[in-house]
Design a protein around this motif. Structure first.
Motif, mmCIF file in Angstrom:
data_model
loop_
_atom_site.group_PDB
_atom_site.id
_atom_site.type_symbol
_atom_site.label_atom_id
_atom_site.label_comp_id
_atom_site.label_asym_id
_atom_site.label_seq_id
_atom_site.Cartn_x
_atom_site.Cartn_y
_atom_site.Cartn_z
ATOM 1 N N TRP A 101 43.510 40.273 48.636
ATOM 2 C CA TRP A 101 42.676 41.014 47.696
ATOM 3 C C TRP A 101 41.813 42.065 48.408
ATOM 4 O O TRP A 101 41.143 42.865 47.773
ATOM 5 C CB TRP A 101 41.765 40.071 46.916
ATOM 6 N N PHE A 102 41.831 42.052 49.726
ATOM 7 C CA PHE A 102 41.000 42.949 50.521
ATOM 8 C C PHE A 102 41.875 43.845 51.396
ATOM 9 O O PHE A 102 42.929 43.420 51.870
ATOM 10 C CB PHE A 102 40.060 42.145 51.434
ATOM 11 N N THR A 103 41.434 45.059 51.578
ATOM 12 C CA THR A 103 42.090 45.960 52.535
ATOM 13 C C THR A 103 41.020 46.492 53.488
ATOM 14 O O THR A 103 39.863 46.672 53.094
ATOM 15 C CB THR A 103 42.784 47.149 51.835
ATOM 16 N N VAL A 104 41.436 46.718 54.711
ATOM 17 C CA VAL A 104 40.505 47.243 55.707
ATOM 18 C C VAL A 104 41.226 48.302 56.534
ATOM 19 O O VAL A 104 42.425 48.191 56.801
ATOM 20 C CB VAL A 104 39.939 46.116 56.601
ATOM 21 N N THR A 105 40.496 49.343 56.859
ATOM 22 C CA THR A 105 41.045 50.403 57.707
ATOM 23 C C THR A 105 40.257 50.436 59.019
ATOM 24 O O THR A 105 39.124 49.946 59.091
ATOM 25 C CB THR A 105 40.956 51.781 57.035
ATOM 26 N N ALA A 106 40.861 51.032 60.022
ATOM 27 C CA ALA A 106 40.194 51.194 61.324
ATOM 28 C C ALA A 106 40.574 52.559 61.872
ATOM 29 O O ALA A 106 41.709 52.780 62.273
ATOM 30 C CB ALA A 106 40.611 50.095 62.284
ATOM 31 N N VAL A 107 39.622 53.478 61.854
ATOM 32 C CA VAL A 107 39.829 54.807 62.408
ATOM 33 C C VAL A 107 39.426 54.754 63.868
ATOM 34 O O VAL A 107 38.292 54.425 64.197
ATOM 35 C CB VAL A 107 39.006 55.866 61.647
ATOM 36 N N THR A 108 40.374 55.070 64.718
ATOM 37 C CA THR A 108 40.176 54.955 66.155
ATOM 38 C C THR A 108 39.559 56.214 66.728
ATOM 39 O O THR A 108 39.918 57.313 66.338
ATOM 40 C CB THR A 108 41.531 54.687 66.840
ATOM 41 N N SER A 109 38.668 56.023 67.708
ATOM 42 C CA SER A 109 38.041 57.187 68.318
ATOM 43 C C SER A 109 38.371 57.347 69.804
ATOM 44 O O SER A 109 37.891 58.280 70.423
ATOM 45 C CB SER A 109 36.524 57.091 68.151
ATOM 46 N N ASN A 110 39.176 56.460 70.390
ATOM 47 C CA ASN A 110 39.478 56.493 71.831
ATOM 48 C C ASN A 110 38.203 56.722 72.626
ATOM 49 O O ASN A 110 38.064 57.681 73.360
ATOM 50 C CB ASN A 110 40.528 57.556 72.172
ATOM 51 N N SER A 111 37.272 55.813 72.458
ATOM 52 C CA SER A 111 35.937 55.950 73.025
ATOM 53 C C SER A 111 35.826 55.306 74.395
ATOM 54 O O SER A 111 36.350 54.222 74.632
ATOM 55 C CB SER A 111 34.910 55.292 72.108
ATOM 56 N N THR A 112 35.078 55.967 75.273
ATOM 57 C CA THR A 112 34.759 55.391 76.571
ATOM 58 C C THR A 112 33.616 54.407 76.390
ATOM 59 O O THR A 112 32.600 54.733 75.775
ATOM 60 C CB THR A 112 34.340 56.476 77.570
#
Length: 151
Positions: A101-112
């Motif tokens: 019932w849930f969706t989640v996104t993850a926008v990556t930033s290639n962070s140091t």
């Protein structure tokens, strides 16, 4: 014995210097060669594993969404980069409050992520609670967990 004139002495001295110089140059010898080689040393085992966190606001209801912030803690003394993030959802009542019932996104930033740091932002996303026709009352008291991994 005959004595040399001043001019003769100068010529004799110059000739002697020339002979010594020529003789020492002729006595100089050397070998030529070629070669190869290499060197090596092991790098540190630093750049260990970071600990990733997902945080979002409480009070999510069917049909609503909330922002998710992804952060990382790095306890090693070596900087590292967090690459692609992947997030999943689970619930404290998986039988009645379905994770689907849930969706989640993850926008990556290639962070140091600097060594010996905490709370470094490494991405963002959205957690959404679908508004299904089914009774979703079982999610009223459930705890929603977003787990995040990095590649």
């Amino acid at each position: 014995m005959r004595t040399l004139s001043k001019r003769g002495k100068i010529y004799a001295a110059a000739a002697s210097i020339a002979l010594v110089a020529a003789g020492s140059g002729a006595a100089y010898a050397y070998w030529t060669t070629t070669g190869t080689g290499s060197g090596g040393a092991a790098n540190s085992a630093g750049g260990g594993t970071v600990v990733l966190h997902a945080s979002f606001g409480a009070g999510l209801a069917p049909g609503n969404s909330t922002a998710v912030a992804y952060t990382a803690d790095n306890s090693s003394n070596t900087d590292t980069v967090v690459g692609a993030l992947s997030a999943t959802v689970s619930t404290s009542d998986p039988t009645n409050c379905l994770a689907s019932w849930f969706t989640v996104t993850a926008v990556t930033s290639n962070s140091t992520v600097l060594g010996n740091s905490t709370g470094t932002s490494v991405g963002s996303g959205t957690l959404a609670f679908a508004n299904n026709a089914a009774n979703q009352d079982s999610c009223k008291s459930a705890t929603i967990t977003v787990s995040v991994t990095s590649k």
